[in-house]
Design an enzyme around this catalytic site. Structure first.
Site, PDB file in Angstrom:
ATOM      1  N   HIS A 143       1.564  33.383  -9.807  1.00  0.00           N
ATOM      2  CA  HIS A 143       0.556  33.026  -8.593  1.00  0.00           C
ATOM      3  C   HIS A 143       1.131  32.860  -7.452  1.00  0.00           C
ATOM      4  CE1 HIS A 143      -3.319  32.059 -10.260  1.00  0.00           C
ATOM      5  NE2 HIS A 143      -2.915  31.685 -11.309  1.00  0.00           N
TER       6      HIS A 143
ATOM      7  N   ASP B 217      -8.680  30.363 -16.964  1.00  0.00           N
ATOM      8  CA  ASP B 217      -8.614  30.799 -15.513  1.00  0.00           C
ATOM      9  C   ASP B 217      -9.984  31.625 -15.380  1.00  0.00           C
ATOM     10  OD1 ASP B 217      -6.472  29.842 -14.607  1.00  0.00           O
ATOM     11  OD2 ASP B 217      -5.054  31.432 -14.952  1.00  0.00           O
TER      12      ASP B 217
ATOM     13  N   HIS C  49      -2.395  22.436 -16.185  1.00  0.00           N
ATOM     14  CA  HIS C  49      -2.635  23.031 -17.372  1.00  0.00           C
ATOM     15  C   HIS C  49      -1.573  22.619 -18.195  1.00  0.00           C
ATOM     16  CE1 HIS C  49      -3.408  26.047 -13.970  1.00  0.00           C
ATOM     17  NE2 HIS C  49      -5.088  26.068 -14.652  1.00  0.00           N
TER      18      HIS C  49
END
Length: 460
Positions: free
Chosen positions: A287, A387, A354
């Protein structure tokens, strides 16, 4: 324990410097655990805060002119007004890849089913004859939803923001995403297509902290275009500047949480598969260079095997440079613990956005976790599932804030309004208690406001 086969050849990335925090043999308090687990360097938060304060002040004072200047300076686009034309939304949906459309539709369907199940029920409680207290859940009138841009494209975040707002019954929804130079100053067309698919018509090409400021304070109409009306709640993930802006406008508007740069923690024991652990750590590291990937384990053998896999898989992945930077940063690493008990304590101290559980009897271990944005149980519930297509929401609290805040859900867009409806007799029944408590608090007028209703015995 298994190691994956050789991956396809790729340009060799820098070696991953996945650091180790060894907690074995140490008895740490909660404060000690919080200090020990990997975190991003804190000075960046202070740096971001001053920059965000300046942006908020500029947007409040100069409105659309400030947004135009920021779009030019930060995004490299010329902008008269940030509102995305309706025809651009329709064109984006018409041009959407059919496979991507099917995937978005499936994600929307699953997210809607989960969101519909989250809505709390109204309640009526009769505390006595004629004494009724109710709690009614009412949606906020208007929300501003932020969808990040930058290093990746996030149509999934459109779904995660919009679906629970719709399920809550919000009637006015505005969405903002950064302008893209490659697409004529509009947000990425896949973002626009996802918004159109969900029926969102009010979309703005505004990025970063300036989008949060515009939503919170609103902007008056100008010759260039219509006003951007202020909202009641702002939601959505983003980088440190977006998260900081949300914190700074909290109180002016409601926010979901400070959902900043992504993070994953994995609690694993010797039964875990190193290849899967590494793949999941890498999936979040891609990311952003500041993304956090943390392995918490009582198995030194597993930790060593995961390091081998990280080097192997990071070298072959598309964004290897970004991944290696994230995995080698101070926010990432292995936390070695004495046993499962210390591992669970470390997880609760870290309070991950997460958290994956890859241990024997993973479901039982997951049930013991108190602090996490979302928990993913076993080998077949990776964060990537959440996600996109689990049905859960991926807008989650980061940086330890999962210890006191929740991920985005339907109640983010609802308010619980209490309704009190007492009859004369029901009020009279408790009037003496009210007078006594008012006297104890030295607020006699409170009691008199009750006794005044019974001054005339013939009143009904």
């Amino acid at each position: 324990m298994t190691i994956s086969p050789d991956l396809p050849a790729a340009t060799r990335a820098p070696a991953v410097n996945f650091r180790t925090v060894d907690l074995r043999g140490r008895r740490l308090s909660l404060a000690g655990l919080r200090a020990a687990v990997p975190r991003a360097q804190h000075h960046t938060v202070a740096d971001a805060e001053q920059k965000v304060l300046d942006i908020i002040a500029d947007v409040r004072s100069r409105g659309f002119r400030a947004l135009g200047d920021l779009a030019l300076r930060l995004d490299g686009v010329q902008q008269e007004h940030p509102r995305v034309p309706a025809e651009a939304l329709a064109r984006a949906l018409d041009g959407l890849d059919p496979a991507v459309r099917r995937a978005l539709e499936e994600s929307i369907s699953r997210a809607r089913r989960f969101a519909d199940g989250q809505r709390p029920r109204n309640i009526d409680v009769e505390l006595g004859d004629g004494a009724l207290v109710s709690q009614n859940w009412v949606p906020v009138a208007r929300v501003g939803l932020y969808v990040p841009g930058g290093l990746a494209v996030y149509p999934s975040s459109v779904i995660m923001n919009v679906v629970p707002a719709l399920a809550a019954g919000v009637e006015s929804i505005a969405l903002a995403s950064p302008p893209q130079k490659d697409f004529g100053g509009l947000p990425h067309p896949t973002i626009l297509a996802a918004a159109a698919l969900l029926g969102i018509e009010e979309v703005y090409a505004i990025g970063g902290a300036q989008a949060i400021a515009a939503f919170a304070y609103g902007i008056d109409a100008t010759d260039a275009g219509p006003a951007l009306e202020p909202v009641d709640v702002v939601t959505g993930p983003g980088n440190i500047f977006v998260a900081t802006a949300k914190r700074l406008v909290k109180g002016v508007v409601g926010i979901d949480s400070e959902a900043g740069t992504t993070e994953i923690a994995i609690l694993a024991d010797s039964s875990a598969q190193p290849a899967l652990v590494a793949a999941d750590l890498i999936s979040q590291a891609e990311h952003d260079p500041n993304a956090a990937s943390v392995l918490i384990t009582d198995s030194g053998e597993l930790a060593d095997a995961v390091r081998i896999e990280l080097d192997r898989q990071a070298a072959a992945t598309k964004h290897s440079q970004r991944v290696c930077e994230a995995l080698s940063g101070p926010q990432s690493g292995v936390v070695l613990v004495e046993d499962l008990e210390q591992g669970i304590a470390a997880c609760d101290a870290y309070a991950a956005e997460h958290l994956e559980i890859m241990t024997a009897d993973a479901a039982t271990v997951a049930a013991r976790i108190r602090n996490a944005g979302a928990i993913f149980v076993g080998d077949y519930s990776p964060v990537s599932l959440g996600d996109y297509c689990a049905g859960s929401n991926h807008v989650l609290p980061t940086s330890g804030t999962a210890a006191f805040s929740s991920g985005l859900n339907v109640t983010t867009f609802l308010r619980a309004i209490q309704v009190v409806n007492y009859s004369r007799a029901a009020l009279q029944e408790v009037s003496g208690h009210i007078v006594s408590l008012a006297g104890a608090e030295d607020l006699p007028a409170h009691g008199q406001a009750v006794t005044a209703r019974f001054a005339n015995p013939g009143a009904s």
